[in-house]
Design a protein around this motif. Sequence first.
Motif, PDB file in Angstrom:
ATOM      1  N   PRO A 101       0.809  -1.227   0.000  1.00 52.64           N
ATOM      2  CA  PRO A 101       0.000   0.000   0.000  1.00 52.64           C
ATOM      3  C   PRO A 101       0.841   1.274   0.000  1.00 52.64           C
ATOM      4  CG  PRO A 101      -0.062  -1.021   2.169  1.00 52.64           C
ATOM      5  CD  PRO A 101       0.623  -1.995   1.250  1.00 52.64           C
ATOM      6  N   ILE A 104       2.072   2.122  -3.539  1.00 50.10           N
ATOM      7  CA  ILE A 104       0.986   2.688  -4.350  1.00 50.10           C
ATOM      8  C   ILE A 104       0.699   4.125  -3.933  1.00 50.10           C
ATOM      9  CG2 ILE A 104      -1.447   2.442  -4.961  1.00 50.10           C
ATOM     10  CD1 ILE A 104      -1.145  -0.570  -4.572  1.00 50.10           C
ATOM     11  N   VAL A 313      -6.609  -1.449   3.301  1.00 51.07           N
ATOM     12  CA  VAL A 313      -6.615  -1.342   1.844  1.00 51.07           C
ATOM     13  C   VAL A 313      -7.469  -2.436   1.223  1.00 51.07           C
ATOM     14  CG1 VAL A 313      -5.160  -1.613  -0.204  1.00 51.07           C
ATOM     15  CG2 VAL A 313      -4.447  -0.097   1.632  1.00 51.07           C
ATOM     16  N   ILE A 314      -7.339  -3.652   1.713  1.00 51.41           N
ATOM     17  CA  ILE A 314      -8.122  -4.768   1.171  1.00 51.41           C
ATOM     18  C   ILE A 314      -9.614  -4.559   1.422  1.00 51.41           C
ATOM     19  CG2 ILE A 314      -8.574  -7.239   1.398  1.00 51.41           C
ATOM     20  CD1 ILE A 314      -5.591  -7.606   2.006  1.00 51.41           C
ATOM     21  N   THR A 317     -10.927  -1.691  -0.673  1.00 52.52           N
ATOM     22  CA  THR A 317     -11.051  -2.061  -2.086  1.00 52.52           C
ATOM     23  C   THR A 317     -12.292  -2.918  -2.325  1.00 52.52           C
ATOM     24  OG1 THR A 317      -8.637  -2.006  -2.288  1.00 52.52           O
ATOM     25  CG2 THR A 317      -9.863  -3.146  -4.016  1.00 52.52           C
ATOM     26  N   TYR A 321     -15.615  -1.796  -4.442  1.00 50.44           N
ATOM     27  CA  TYR A 321     -16.000  -2.588  -5.610  1.00 50.44           C
ATOM     28  C   TYR A 321     -17.468  -3.021  -5.540  1.00 50.44           C
ATOM     29  CZ  TYR A 321     -16.229  -6.569  -8.799  1.00 50.44           C
ATOM     30  OH  TYR A 321     -16.604  -7.450  -9.783  1.00 50.44           O
ATOM     31  N   CYS A 334      -8.097   4.099  -8.160  1.00 42.06           N
ATOM     32  CA  CYS A 334      -6.813   3.890  -8.824  1.00 42.06           C
ATOM     33  C   CYS A 334      -6.980   3.584 -10.303  1.00 42.06           C
ATOM     34  CB  CYS A 334      -6.059   2.742  -8.152  1.00 42.06           C
ATOM     35  SG  CYS A 334      -5.416   3.139  -6.509  1.00 42.06           S
ATOM     36  N   PHE A 448      -6.577  -4.066  -7.350  1.00 42.94           N
ATOM     37  CA  PHE A 448      -6.641  -2.757  -6.695  1.00 42.94           C
ATOM     38  C   PHE A 448      -7.336  -1.706  -7.564  1.00 42.94           C
ATOM     39  CE2 PHE A 448      -2.910  -4.741  -4.658  1.00 42.94           C
ATOM     40  CZ  PHE A 448      -3.269  -4.591  -3.327  1.00 42.94           C
ATOM     41  N   TYR A 449      -8.054  -2.136  -8.588  1.00 42.49           N
ATOM     42  CA  TYR A 449      -8.727  -1.187  -9.486  1.00 42.49           C
ATOM     43  C   TYR A 449      -9.668  -0.269  -8.717  1.00 42.49           C
ATOM     44  CZ  TYR A 449     -11.659   0.603 -13.256  1.00 42.49           C
ATOM     45  OH  TYR A 449     -12.340   1.430 -14.114  1.00 42.49           O
ATOM     46  N   LEU A 451      -9.689   0.591  -5.579  1.00 41.22           N
ATOM     47  CA  LEU A 451      -9.153   1.229  -4.378  1.00 41.22           C
ATOM     48  C   LEU A 451      -9.249   2.745  -4.505  1.00 41.22           C
ATOM     49  CD1 LEU A 451      -7.633   1.123  -1.666  1.00 41.22           C
ATOM     50  CD2 LEU A 451      -5.494   1.036  -2.975  1.00 41.22           C
TER      51      LEU A 451
END
Length: 737
Positions: A101, A104, A313-314, A317, A321, A334, A448-449, A451
């Motif tokens: 993370p 990124i 982060v997970i 995300t 989504y 992202c 990670f699209y 995120l």
Amino acid sequence: MEDTSSHKSGQSEEVQSSPTPEEGPANFIHVQLEEYEPADFSTKDLILKKAREVCTCSRQTIITFFCRLFPVLDWLPRYNVKTQLFGDVVSGLLVGVVAIPQSISYSLLANQDPIYGIYTSFFCNIIYVAMATSRHNFVGPFGVLCLMIGQSVDRHLRLAGYSDSSAGSSLGGNSTSVSNGTGLCDRSCYAITVALSLSFLVGLYQILLGILQLGFVAVYLSEPLLSGFVAGSSLTIITSQMKYLLGLKIPRHEGVGSFILTWVDLFRYIQGTNICDLVTSLVALAIIVPVKEINDRYKEKMKAPFPIELLVVIVATVTSYYFNFEERYKSAVCGHIPTGFSKPTLPDINLFSSLAVDALPIAVIGFAMTISLAEIFGKKHGYTVRANQEMIAIGMCNLVPSFFYCFASSAALTKTLLKESTGTQTQVSGLVTSLVLLLVLLWVAPLFYSLQTSILGVVTIVNLRGGLRKFHDTPRMWQLSKLDTVVWWTTMLSSTLITTEIGLLVGVCFALLCVIFRTQRPRATLLGKVSNTEIYEDRSTYKQLSSIANIKIFRFESSLYYANKDYFKTVLYQKTGVNPVLLAAKHQMVGARANADTGNNKSFFGTRFGCLKPAKKRTEKPPADASPPSIDMHTLILDCGAMQFIDTVGLSVLKEIHHDYKEIGVQVLLANCNPSIRHQLRDGGWAGRTDSGGQLAFYSVHDAVQFAEQCYNEQQDSKEKKDALLDPEDLDFQVSL
């Protein structure tokens, strides 16, 4: 002791031993000391010797060269799998999890796509494993460097004519493009092109510094200066990330006053805050900050810190989504993150001229952080770090990856601390971290699209807590050193309110000015004697120190050179209360007046019959303004123990002082002179010399005091003998005749 070194090296040096109380101050025993012959120094021979060493080519020379250039060849064959592998694997896995993370989020700070931050961490770790002498450093994106890279990239994007409509980020699939001479290149493409060229120059600078053995440059970046720079840069980074936390699209300001202008825009466009991004940011902060504090407080009891950043982060995300934050709430994400590796590319040579100045402060800060962290943990764990090799290593970590879509990097503070605290043994842990990042690059990256960029901003801000904690340390720093605190605040404010590059330059210049100020106006004191000892200390600091009758001992706590020569004389005259120039002038005035009076009285009758009134003349007192001023000392001792050197101007000042005090009957002695100063006094022909030809430069203050008392006693005895030979009554009788 009296230094009586002869003019020729190798001749003997007379030194007076300290007498015992029974012997009295007049009994000195001369001891012969012989100097070593100076080594013959020939620049030509030295150059030829070094050239032979470099040009000599043998099997052992080649092996030694490669072992020094690639230290992994030295320590890897001795790697102990049983005792070291477990700690390296665990540490490498944990650091890799945290690095995902952060890599990124730091890409966002450097104005780059997320994939390039992961590239940077991956390639840099592999190179650093092979070339580093540090066992604990983690090399990758560093917040301060990413900020400086982002500022340079954004400036070149504007110069290239790219649209500012989405200047807040290079993410999100911005397709704005212009022709750069080689075809069409969109904003993201040109941004990484600038970053690659910048990284190449940074690495080139660092390698040159390492080859030229210029690691000492890092000493000019003192700890208060670096701390203030990091604190100021942290405030600037937090300011640049606030727009992501609020979901605002505002232009990225550069140059002087960008910090203030950014906050003005934040409040100007506050009504456009994206509620989804704001709520997500607040929730992430409320979760990450407490857990990070718990990790810091109980790090000694925990085997490994809890990876709260990766977990957040997970979860963020997955939540983004499934609830489609991008479409439903217009939240910035992202976007597409490609897998695999891109083909190597060459940096744009055309950008070198415009990036040459930008690369210099990045190179200096990068190697300074790397070397400082390496030395800290090297001392802690008992191994040697070679500063010049570390510079070459970090330079290669910037130069070689610049062909593989990586931006400039350095040792990262937070991940290095994590690496050390989780039990790493060698740089094998760096290979494990690279394997974790390789897994992300090959398969995990597209996940990670969704995120949100606000989560990346939160991760960046949370990792700046160490820099912000420096504000809490300033009161303690003020108690220890006020000048260091002023350096800290000056560097912090200039880095925040002006620019990071100019702030660093201002901090360095101000720190050097403080050093000059310390030596230009150092502390100066008079010394007194500790009873029944040979110790002399500051009378204004310690109680119950006795002064020596008619002897003043002056200590100047700095070297004597051209910048402080005037201050030296001023404070010397002030502390001793005797200005020899003014006193000499008064002596001349009194002498001239006396001569004038004598000339007026030299008439015929005054000369012929003056003998008839001898008694009256003896009883007449001269007027107060006709008598020369009296002084309360016969010897001035200069304690040179704090003087590291004396330049030619300082030597001239000593000669001038010796001459001026001699004019009013005061002897000047030097004490505690180091060998280089004594040799300089000898070669410079200092005027202070004994009857036997030796210089009046003593090895201790006590010896100088004894010598002064001896000279004074001898003068008094000689005067008494002369007075006894010339009886006043006999003199009057001769005059009457």
